[in-house]
Design a protein around this motif. Structure first.
Motif, PDB file in Angstrom:
ATOM      1  N   GLY A 110       3.270 -25.918 -11.920  1.00 43.08           N
ATOM      2  CA  GLY A 110       2.156 -26.670 -11.343  1.00 43.08           C
ATOM      3  C   GLY A 110       1.554 -26.026 -10.106  1.00 43.08           C
ATOM      4  N   ARG A 111       2.198 -25.001  -9.575  1.00 42.47           N
ATOM      5  CA  ARG A 111       1.714 -24.346  -8.359  1.00 42.47           C
ATOM      6  C   ARG A 111       1.268 -22.907  -8.601  1.00 42.47           C
ATOM      7  NH1 ARG A 111       5.082 -28.269  -7.488  1.00 42.47           N
ATOM      8  NH2 ARG A 111       4.918 -29.520  -5.595  1.00 42.47           N
ATOM      9  N   LEU A 112       1.382 -22.438  -9.832  1.00 40.60           N
ATOM     10  CA  LEU A 112       1.080 -21.037 -10.111  1.00 40.60           C
ATOM     11  C   LEU A 112      -0.399 -20.699  -9.995  1.00 40.60           C
ATOM     12  CD1 LEU A 112       3.426 -20.061 -13.075  1.00 40.60           C
ATOM     13  CD2 LEU A 112       3.550 -19.343 -10.682  1.00 40.60           C
ATOM     14  N   ASP A 113      -1.268 -21.687 -10.097  1.00 44.65           N
ATOM     15  CA  ASP A 113      -2.693 -21.386  -9.964  1.00 44.65           C
ATOM     16  C   ASP A 113      -2.983 -20.782  -8.598  1.00 44.65           C
ATOM     17  OD1 ASP A 113      -5.516 -21.575 -10.920  1.00 44.65           O
ATOM     18  OD2 ASP A 113      -5.689 -22.914  -9.187  1.00 44.65           O
ATOM     19  N   ASP A 114      -2.287 -21.272  -7.575  1.00 46.93           N
ATOM     20  CA  ASP A 114      -2.478 -20.725  -6.229  1.00 46.93           C
ATOM     21  C   ASP A 114      -2.044 -19.264  -6.174  1.00 46.93           C
ATOM     22  OD1 ASP A 114      -2.899 -21.132  -3.223  1.00 46.93           O
ATOM     23  OD2 ASP A 114      -0.812 -20.457  -3.279  1.00 46.93           O
ATOM     24  N   PHE A 115      -0.894 -18.954  -6.790  1.00 46.12           N
ATOM     25  CA  PHE A 115      -0.428 -17.566  -6.797  1.00 46.12           C
ATOM     26  C   PHE A 115      -1.418 -16.679  -7.541  1.00 46.12           C
ATOM     27  CE2 PHE A 115       1.884 -14.036  -8.753  1.00 46.12           C
ATOM     28  CZ  PHE A 115       2.525 -13.490  -7.648  1.00 46.12           C
ATOM     29  N   CYS A 116      -1.912 -17.132  -8.673  1.00 46.58           N
ATOM     30  CA  CYS A 116      -2.841 -16.323  -9.476  1.00 46.58           C
ATOM     31  C   CYS A 116      -4.147 -16.078  -8.733  1.00 46.58           C
ATOM     32  CB  CYS A 116      -3.100 -17.013 -10.815  1.00 46.58           C
ATOM     33  SG  CYS A 116      -1.649 -17.102 -11.891  1.00 46.58           S
ATOM     34  N   ARG A 117      -4.603 -17.054  -7.971  1.00 47.73           N
ATOM     35  CA  ARG A 117      -5.836 -16.864  -7.197  1.00 47.73           C
ATOM     36  C   ARG A 117      -5.621 -15.899  -6.038  1.00 47.73           C
ATOM     37  NH1 ARG A 117      -6.963 -20.787  -4.494  1.00 47.73           N
ATOM     38  NH2 ARG A 117      -5.534 -22.448  -5.112  1.00 47.73           N
ATOM     39  N   ARG A 118      -4.447 -15.958  -5.437  1.00 48.78           N
ATOM     40  CA  ARG A 118      -4.160 -15.069  -4.309  1.00 48.78           C
ATOM     41  C   ARG A 118      -3.937 -13.624  -4.764  1.00 48.78           C
ATOM     42  NH1 ARG A 118      -2.266 -17.611   0.540  1.00 48.78           N
ATOM     43  NH2 ARG A 118      -2.230 -19.884   0.350  1.00 48.78           N
ATOM     44  N   TYR A 119      -3.313 -13.469  -5.939  1.00 47.82           N
ATOM     45  CA  TYR A 119      -2.945 -12.122  -6.408  1.00 47.82           C
ATOM     46  C   TYR A 119      -3.442 -11.920  -7.833  1.00 47.82           C
ATOM     47  CZ  TYR A 119       0.168 -12.831  -2.450  1.00 47.82           C
ATOM     48  OH  TYR A 119       0.669 -13.107  -1.207  1.00 47.82           O
ATOM     49  N   PRO A 120      -4.745 -11.814  -8.011  1.00 53.47           N
ATOM     50  CA  PRO A 120      -5.295 -11.689  -9.373  1.00 53.47           C
ATOM     51  C   PRO A 120      -4.894 -10.385 -10.067  1.00 53.47           C
ATOM     52  CG  PRO A 120      -6.999 -11.322  -7.716  1.00 53.47           C
ATOM     53  CD  PRO A 120      -5.804 -11.829  -6.982  1.00 53.47           C
ATOM     54  N   HIS A 121      -4.427  -9.402  -9.301  1.00 52.34           N
ATOM     55  CA  HIS A 121      -4.051  -8.126  -9.913  1.00 52.34           C
ATOM     56  C   HIS A 121      -2.628  -8.143 -10.457  1.00 52.34           C
ATOM     57  CE1 HIS A 121      -2.347  -7.980  -5.895  1.00 52.34           C
ATOM     58  NE2 HIS A 121      -1.579  -6.974  -6.268  1.00 52.34           N
ATOM     59  N   ILE A 122      -1.894  -9.265 -10.299  1.00 55.83           N
ATOM     60  CA  ILE A 122      -0.508  -9.344 -10.770  1.00 55.83           C
ATOM     61  C   ILE A 122      -0.460 -10.167 -12.054  1.00 55.83           C
ATOM     62  CG2 ILE A 122       1.822 -10.166 -10.264  1.00 55.83           C
ATOM     63  CD1 ILE A 122       1.283  -9.712  -7.322  1.00 55.83           C
ATOM     64  N   ASP A 123       0.030  -9.544 -13.123  1.00 54.34           N
ATOM     65  CA  ASP A 123       0.268 -10.254 -14.378  1.00 54.34           C
ATOM     66  C   ASP A 123       1.701 -10.774 -14.354  1.00 54.34           C
ATOM     67  OD1 ASP A 123      -2.250  -9.769 -15.416  1.00 54.34           O
ATOM     68  OD2 ASP A 123      -1.655  -7.876 -16.337  1.00 54.34           O
ATOM     69  N   LEU A 124       1.840 -12.074 -14.182  1.00 52.46           N
ATOM     70  CA  LEU A 124       3.160 -12.678 -14.053  1.00 52.46           C
ATOM     71  C   LEU A 124       3.716 -13.034 -15.424  1.00 52.46           C
ATOM     72  CD1 LEU A 124       5.410 -13.876 -12.261  1.00 52.46           C
ATOM     73  CD2 LEU A 124       4.099 -16.017 -12.241  1.00 52.46           C
ATOM     74  N   HIS A 125       4.947 -12.593 -15.682  1.00 52.03           N
ATOM     75  CA  HIS A 125       5.673 -12.951 -16.898  1.00 52.03           C
ATOM     76  C   HIS A 125       6.813 -13.872 -16.473  1.00 52.03           C
ATOM     77  CE1 HIS A 125       3.875  -9.687 -19.467  1.00 52.03           C
ATOM     78  NE2 HIS A 125       3.579  -9.258 -18.250  1.00 52.03           N
ATOM     79  N   LEU A 126       6.691 -15.171 -16.786  1.00 54.63           N
ATOM     80  CA  LEU A 126       7.665 -16.156 -16.344  1.00 54.63           C
ATOM     81  C   LEU A 126       8.634 -16.473 -17.486  1.00 54.63           C
ATOM     82  CD1 LEU A 126       8.388 -17.942 -13.904  1.00 54.63           C
ATOM     83  CD2 LEU A 126       7.007 -19.746 -14.950  1.00 54.63           C
ATOM     84  N   HIS A 127       9.917 -16.300 -17.223  1.00 56.10           N
ATOM     85  CA  HIS A 127      10.955 -16.528 -18.219  1.00 56.10           C
ATOM     86  C   HIS A 127      11.814 -17.710 -17.783  1.00 56.10           C
ATOM     87  CE1 HIS A 127      10.061 -12.504 -19.892  1.00 56.10           C
ATOM     88  NE2 HIS A 127       9.917 -12.157 -18.626  1.00 56.10           N
ATOM     89  N   ALA A 128      11.966 -18.710 -18.659  1.00 58.82           N
ATOM     90  CA  ALA A 128      12.846 -19.846 -18.377  1.00 58.82           C
ATOM     91  C   ALA A 128      14.262 -19.491 -18.818  1.00 58.82           C
ATOM     92  CB  ALA A 128      12.359 -21.089 -19.110  1.00 58.82           C
ATOM     93  N   ARG A 129      15.241 -19.943 -18.047  1.00 60.88           N
ATOM     94  CA  ARG A 129      16.625 -19.641 -18.366  1.00 60.88           C
ATOM     95  C   ARG A 129      17.505 -20.823 -17.955  1.00 60.88           C
ATOM     96  NH1 ARG A 129      17.839 -14.882 -14.121  1.00 60.88           N
ATOM     97  NH2 ARG A 129      19.357 -14.376 -15.730  1.00 60.88           N
TER      98      ARG A 129
END
Length: 303
Positions: A110-129
């Motif tokens: 729910g908070r990743l939109d902020d990260f994506c807006r701040r760092y648009p050059h980073i493609d985040l791959h999120l893995h649940a474990r």
């Protein structure tokens, strides 16, 4: 500057150790099997150590070789990233992050939109474990681990997140139906657990409800499922300032009692120290820490 073994030998070794097979390494490097054997033998002579033992058709790396492989892979990755940064400074950066499923579901996504807006050059791959997985893994840049103990200061960076405190939560409908005026009333409710032994609820009840014991119980694999069940009126779960925050803010959950118990473990950001030199890793760590230093989070913890 330190004297290094032949870089050709190191590259050949990395490929052979990764495949555990000289023939496959030769095919990848476009050389002969004997060339791979020669380079490995040369490296063994320079290091004064045996790097492979034969196991059938495979050449199994020795423990020393596995340690060398790990360091070489990190070093080659850093060299590759540096070259890419020079050749194409605006190229997207990939970031591999593993997070316990309940934390990803109930707090981070729910908070990743902020990260994506701040760092648009980073493609985040999120893995649940699973929450009890304690290692970072060679294919990951960073992991959030629950219950991380003392780390190897030479290899791992560990940034503990704020300690957790667990408190009861339930749906507004269940609360408004009455019957939850004191902690002892929980004995008449269905308790929702995110641990299979019921230890967290047992600790809360022992601390705040005397001899009260639940007559009905429902167990889930992780806290995200237990909290979702609570929001749907199935019973009372235990939440914390991270996993329950969004549902509390939206009014899907309420706290019938303010009392809480401390967690025996806590979340921590963990990564190989060498990966801290990757800007994308440092950005994600700084962003997470900043989230947890907001007045909103601290007010939620203090409630």
């Amino acid at each position: 500057m330190r004297r290094l073994p032949s870089l050709t030998a190191l590259r050949t070794f990395e490929c052979a150790a990764r495949h555990a097979h000289f023939g496959r390494a030769a095919a990848e490097l476009c050389v002969t099997d004997s060339a791979v054997s020669h380079q490995v033998r040369q490296l063994e002579e320079q290091l004064g150590a045996t790097l492979f033992v034969r196991r059938g058709r495979h050449m199994q790396p020795t423990p020393q070789a596995r340690r060398l492989l790990h360091s070489l892979q990190q070093a080659f990755e850093r060299v590759g990233e540096a070259c890419e940064a020079i050749a194409a400074p605006d190229t997207q950066a990939a970031l591999q992050v593993a997070v316990p499923a309940e934390l990803a579901q109930k707090w981070l996504v729910g908070r990743l939109d902020d990260f994506c807006r701040r760092y648009p050059h980073i493609d985040l791959h999120l893995h649940a474990r699973a929450y009890d997985v304690q290692d970072v893994g060679p294919d990951l840049d960073l992991a959030i681990i629950y219950g991380a103990g003392p780390a190897d200061a030479h290899e791992l960076f560990v940034r503990p997140l704020p300690p957790l405190h667990f408190f009861p939560v339930c749906s507004p409908g269940l609360f408004n139906a009455g019957g939850l005026t004191r902690p002892e009333d929980l004995a008449r409710c269905r308790l929702l657990h995110d641990d299979q032994d019921g230890g967290t609820w047992a600790a809360w009840l022992a601390t705040h409800a005397g001899d009260a014991r639940a007559g009905r119980n429902l167990y889930f694999e992780h806290a995200g499922l237990a909290l979702e069940a609570a929001a749907n009126g199935l019973g009372v779960a235990l939440g914390d300032a991270l996993t329950a925050s969004e549902d509390l803010t939206r009014g899907r959950l309420v706290r019938p009692f303010a009392a809480s118990v401390g967690s025996l473990g806590q979340y921590a950001l963990v990564c190989d120290r060498q990966r801290l030199e990757r800007p994308a890793v440092a950005h994600f760590i700084d962003w997470c820490v900043a989230l947890l230093e907001t007045p909103e989070f601290h007010s939620r913890v203090a409630q």
